[in-house]
Every structure is written in structure tokens, then in C-alpha cells.
Motif scaffolding. Structure first.
Motif, PDB file in Angstrom:
ATOM      1  N   SER A   1      -8.927   1.147  -4.369  1.00  0.00           N
ATOM      2  CA  SER A   1      -8.283  -0.101  -4.743  1.00  0.00           C
ATOM      3  C   SER A   1      -7.553   0.063  -6.079  1.00  0.00           C
ATOM      4  O   SER A   1      -8.099   0.627  -7.029  1.00  0.00           O
ATOM      5  N   LEU A   2      -6.347  -0.416  -6.132  1.00  0.00           N
ATOM      6  CA  LEU A   2      -5.555  -0.354  -7.359  1.00  0.00           C
ATOM      7  C   LEU A   2      -5.280  -1.767  -7.838  1.00  0.00           C
ATOM      8  O   LEU A   2      -4.994  -2.659  -7.039  1.00  0.00           O
ATOM      9  N   ASP A   3      -5.324  -1.971  -9.142  1.00  0.00           N
ATOM     10  CA  ASP A   3      -4.997  -3.291  -9.681  1.00  0.00           C
ATOM     11  C   ASP A   3      -3.514  -3.358 -10.015  1.00  0.00           C
ATOM     12  O   ASP A   3      -2.796  -2.356  -9.982  1.00  0.00           O
ATOM     13  N   LYS A   4      -3.052  -4.555 -10.337  1.00  0.00           N
ATOM     14  CA  LYS A   4      -1.626  -4.762 -10.597  1.00  0.00           C
ATOM     15  C   LYS A   4      -1.136  -3.963 -11.799  1.00  0.00           C
ATOM     16  O   LYS A   4      -0.023  -3.439 -11.794  1.00  0.00           O
ATOM     17  N   ALA A   5      -1.977  -3.849 -12.827  1.00  0.00           N
ATOM     18  CA  ALA A   5      -1.572  -3.115 -14.027  1.00  0.00           C
ATOM     19  C   ALA A   5      -1.343  -1.638 -13.710  1.00  0.00           C
ATOM     20  O   ALA A   5      -0.383  -1.026 -14.199  1.00  0.00           O
TER      21      ALA A   5
ATOM     22  N   GLU B   1       1.065  -6.889  -5.778  1.00  0.00           N
ATOM     23  CA  GLU B   1      -0.129  -6.941  -4.928  1.00  0.00           C
ATOM     24  C   GLU B   1       0.132  -6.230  -3.597  1.00  0.00           C
ATOM     25  O   GLU B   1      -0.712  -5.476  -3.110  1.00  0.00           O
ATOM     26  N   THR B   2       1.291  -6.437  -3.006  1.00  0.00           N
ATOM     27  CA  THR B   2       1.646  -5.786  -1.742  1.00  0.00           C
ATOM     28  C   THR B   2       1.733  -4.277  -1.916  1.00  0.00           C
ATOM     29  O   THR B   2       1.204  -3.508  -1.101  1.00  0.00           O
ATOM     30  N   VAL B   3       2.400  -3.848  -2.979  1.00  0.00           N
ATOM     31  CA  VAL B   3       2.545  -2.415  -3.248  1.00  0.00           C
ATOM     32  C   VAL B   3       1.177  -1.798  -3.525  1.00  0.00           C
ATOM     33  O   VAL B   3       0.903  -0.668  -3.092  1.00  0.00           O
ATOM     34  N   ALA B   4       0.294  -2.526  -4.190  1.00  0.00           N
ATOM     35  CA  ALA B   4      -1.054  -2.025  -4.463  1.00  0.00           C
ATOM     36  C   ALA B   4      -1.785  -1.756  -3.149  1.00  0.00           C
ATOM     37  O   ALA B   4      -2.460  -0.727  -3.001  1.00  0.00           O
ATOM     38  N   GLY B   5      -1.647  -2.651  -2.191  1.00  0.00           N
ATOM     39  CA  GLY B   5      -2.279  -2.446  -0.888  1.00  0.00           C
ATOM     40  C   GLY B   5      -1.717  -1.237  -0.163  1.00  0.00           C
ATOM     41  O   GLY B   5      -2.468  -0.446   0.423  1.00  0.00           O
TER      42      GLY B   5
ATOM     43  N   GLY C   1      -2.910   1.894  -1.784  1.00  0.00           N
ATOM     44  CA  GLY C   1      -4.321   2.070  -1.449  1.00  0.00           C
ATOM     45  C   GLY C   1      -4.480   2.716  -0.084  1.00  0.00           C
ATOM     46  O   GLY C   1      -5.331   3.600   0.102  1.00  0.00           O
ATOM     47  N   HIS C   2      -3.677   2.285   0.895  1.00  0.00           N
ATOM     48  CA  HIS C   2      -3.724   2.895   2.227  1.00  0.00           C
ATOM     49  C   HIS C   2      -3.307   4.361   2.178  1.00  0.00           C
ATOM     50  O   HIS C   2      -3.896   5.211   2.845  1.00  0.00           O
ATOM     51  N   ILE C   3      -2.291   4.673   1.389  1.00  0.00           N
ATOM     52  CA  ILE C   3      -1.830   6.057   1.261  1.00  0.00           C
ATOM     53  C   ILE C   3      -2.915   6.918   0.638  1.00  0.00           C
ATOM     54  O   ILE C   3      -3.215   8.022   1.115  1.00  0.00           O
ATOM     55  N   LEU C   4      -3.545   6.419  -0.417  1.00  0.00           N
ATOM     56  CA  LEU C   4      -4.607   7.186  -1.077  1.00  0.00           C
ATOM     57  C   LEU C   4      -5.815   7.365  -0.172  1.00  0.00           C
ATOM     58  O   LEU C   4      -6.467   8.415  -0.188  1.00  0.00           O
ATOM     59  N   ALA C   5      -6.122   6.355   0.647  1.00  0.00           N
ATOM     60  CA  ALA C   5      -7.236   6.486   1.601  1.00  0.00           C
ATOM     61  C   ALA C   5      -6.929   7.575   2.623  1.00  0.00           C
ATOM     62  O   ALA C   5      -7.820   8.354   3.003  1.00  0.00           O
TER      63      ALA C   5
END
Length: 95
Positions: A2-6, A25-29, A32-36
Motif C-alpha cells: 500500500s502506498l500513501d498519497k505523499a 489515490e487512483t495512481v496509488a492503487g 500497489g497492483h504493480i508492486l504486488a
């Protein structure tokens, strides 16, 4: 992961990307999928697998190594901005 906005804003700044605040928030999601997915790849056993430079095994095509006359000087120099006889004219760079 999970990544935060900052963190996403910092990554975007380092990548020289302009991400509006309402899309962080969308880009963070998405990140997160890419890192997973990358974490899943780390679980794959790659012992004994040779590194690849391409998906398909390829070899370079080699041509015969033979001496030629160098071609037709008129064709070689056809687009030269300036020439002297059969030679390119270039600006002097060494004093």
C-alpha cells in the motif's frame, strides 16, 4: 503493498510526471497492483535459468568479411554539405 498519497506524489515528482491531487489515490492503487505483481515474480524459482535478452533465441546474421573498393564516391558524397574532390570537408576542431 500500500502506498500513501505523499509517497505517490514523491514518486511522480522524481519521475517528472504531473499527477493532479484528485488522482493520487487512483495512481496509488495502480502502483500497489504493480508492486504486488513484482512481489509475485520474486517467488518464482529461477535457479538454473539463463538470463535472456529476447524471448526468442536469436543469433546475429554475419556477412562475409571481405575487402571492397568502398563503393561509389559520388553516391557516398551525394548529401555532403561541402566536399573537396572525393572527401568530406569538416570544420577544424584542433588548433
Amino acid at each position: 503493498m500500500s502506498l500513501d498519497k505523499a509517497t505517490v506524489a514523491r514518486i511522480a515528482r522524481l519521475a517528472r510526471l504531473e499527477v493532479p491531487d484528485d488522482q493520487l489515490e487512483t495512481v496509488a492503487g495502480e502502483l500497489g497492483h504493480i508492486l504486488a505483481f513484482v512481489e509475485q515474480l520474486n517467488e518464482v524459482n529461477t535457479q538454473g535459468v539463463a538470463p535472456m535478452t529476447a524471448v526468442v533465441e536469436m543469433g546475429l546474421r554475419l556477412r562475409a568479411d571481405k575487402v571492397t573498393e568502398g563503393g561509389d564516391p559520388e553516391k557516398v558524397l551525394a548529401n555532403a554539405p561541402e566536399r573537396a574532390g572525393d572527401y568530406f570537408v569538416v570544420p577544424k576542431v584542433v588548433e
